[in-house]
Design an enzyme around this catalytic site. Structure first.
Site, PDB file in Angstrom:
ATOM      1  N   SER A  33      27.737 -15.375  -5.267  1.00 41.78           N
ATOM      2  CA  SER A  33      29.154 -15.533  -5.572  1.00 41.78           C
ATOM      3  C   SER A  33      29.659 -14.355  -6.378  1.00 41.78           C
ATOM      4  CB  SER A  33      29.369 -16.826  -6.382  1.00 41.78           C
ATOM      5  OG  SER A  33      30.688 -16.903  -6.901  1.00 41.78           O
ATOM      6  N   HIS A  46      32.667 -14.980  -7.932  1.00 46.07           N
ATOM      7  CA  HIS A  46      33.700 -15.764  -8.613  1.00 46.07           C
ATOM      8  C   HIS A  46      35.026 -15.704  -7.865  1.00 46.07           C
ATOM      9  CE1 HIS A  46      34.106 -18.193 -12.238  1.00 46.07           C
ATOM     10  NE2 HIS A  46      35.347 -17.759 -12.359  1.00 46.07           N
ATOM     11  N   ARG A  71      39.448 -22.418  -4.344  1.00 44.72           N
ATOM     12  CA  ARG A  71      40.901 -22.494  -4.205  1.00 44.72           C
ATOM     13  C   ARG A  71      41.342 -23.533  -3.173  1.00 44.72           C
ATOM     14  NH1 ARG A  71      39.814 -16.965  -4.799  1.00 44.72           N
ATOM     15  NH2 ARG A  71      40.850 -15.917  -6.548  1.00 44.72           N
TER      16      ARG A  71
END
Length: 397
Positions: A286, A288, A343
């Protein structure tokens, strides 16, 4: 085998869908219902947001191999990671301050995940205390993201609270130890933490209360005097993360808990190997979601090398840029055991609350399961790089 799944059949029968089908429409509707500063906080990234764009574009550079030879059985999208059964290899990524999107915040998302049979990873920066989120969906499994504080008593308290509350794994937040340069937030002059939003886990912790000089046992910032809110915010800013993290730190963390330890934010194959040797139970590739470092390498580009470095020693999970069911399949073909979405579930929560998150997951499930079958697979475990070919498209649409 039915030509269309029950979810699709229901949408056709109803003459359409109450909620969005595409991620672009989820984002558009979320933009319309949220205050501009809230939307920009959620949707924004570091710098020119090149890393955000790269994360999504990376998926367009892989094409899926369509196959016609098959058996007649339905594809099964379920999997198990670190002893946690999942009906779909999609987890809700830790995403802070969910109260910006909907009053139900993390509790609503946890209930949606439990109904859908997927696993949420609770952010360290929650609107509600971790115990409240666990109690909101007792029938579902949840993991806890641990932002390692620069205070050992507080760090140990958070880990032990998560274990006591029934969380199934500790996810060490390795990819957000330094504030990224985020122009959208700066232009709006908005940081939720200045008003103690998203600090439910800290406000409800007795060690943090001691550090911040808070009387009583508040569970949220509601009712705190302005000077207390300012002190809470400054205390949290001071102790949020410790300045160093080394593989040897896992030995100390292991002494605090029996839960599996997952390290999130690993993009370097060498670091992945070191963490394996130090005893990590899993890692998450990841960056972020592009919120930390601009002009960064797309997380998906890092996944093959990290998977190769880890081999069969521990599971590798993936986060950053996943938007569709075929994105999920591509990440699994490159070595991930499951993926996380951030998201997308916040947008869905903003638009439809718990129902919106459930709908989002069902869309991903239906698309992923169809893609699994259409590439010739019945189970996630048989996916491999052989299911992919190089593609040079740069337009997701």
């Amino acid at each position: 085998m039915a030509y269309t799944g029950s979810f699709q059949t229901r949408i056709f029968a109803e003459g359409g869908s109450q909620y969005p089908i595409t991620m672009e429409e989820w984002e558009r509707q979320a933009r319309n219902v949220l205050p501009r500063r809230y939307f920009d906080y959620i949707a924004g990234g570091a710098g020119r947001e090149l890393t955000c764009a790269a994360n999504e574009t990376a998926f367009t550079r892989r094409g899926l191999v369509y196959r016609v030879l098959r058996d007649a059985a339905d594809a099964d999208p379920s999997c198990t990671v670190l002893g946690t059964a999942m009906s779909l290899p999609v987890m809700l990524a830790p995403a802070g301050v969910a109260e910006l999107t909907h009053a139900d915040a993390e509790c609503g998302a946890a209930r949606a995940a439990a109904k859908a049979g997927v696993v949420p990873v609770l952010s360290a920066m929650t609107s509600a205390p971790l115990e409240d989120v666990a109690e909101a969906a007792p029938e579902g499994d949840q993991w806890f993201q641990f932002a390692w504080p620069d205070d050992e008593k507080l760090a140990r308290s958070l880990v032990q609270r998560a274990e006591t509350a029934g969380y199934r794994a500790i996810v060490v937040m390795g990819d957000c130890y330094q504030a990224g340069w985020r122009p959208r937030e700066l232009a709006a002059g908005f940081s939720p933490f200045r008003s103690a939003q998203g600090l439910g886990n800290y406000l409800s912790d007795r060690r943090f209360q001691e550090l911040a000089g808070i009387d009583g046992n508040p569970r949220t910032s509601d009712g705190l005097a302005p000077d207390a809110v300012a002190n809470v915010a400054s205390t949290w800013n001071r102790v949020f993360t410790k300045p160093t993290f080394h593989p040897d730190d896992l030995e100390l963390l292991r002494s605090w808990t029996n839960l599996p330890l997952v390290i999130k934010g690993v993009c370097d194959p060498a670091e992945a190997s070191w963490l394996c040797e130090a005893g990590a139970d899993a890692i998450v590739v990841s960056n972020h979601g592009g919120r930390q470092l601009d002009n960064g390498v797309a997380a998906l580009e890092c996944l093959p090398a990290v998977s190769e470095a880890v081999g069969e020693r521990i599971p590798v999970l993936f986060d950053s840029g996943v938007r569709t069911g075929t994105d999920v399949l591509i990440a699994l073909a490159l070595g991930a055991s499951a993926v996380m979405i951030g998201r997308p579930w916040l947008f869905a929560l903003a638009v439809g609350g718990q129902d919106g998150v459930e709908h989002l997951v069902e869309c991903l499930r239906t698309e992923f399961t169809a893609a699994l079958a259409l590439t010739g697979h019945r189970h996630c475990s048989s996916l491999s790089p052989a299911d992919l070919v190089a593609s040079f498209s740069s337009d997701r649409r």
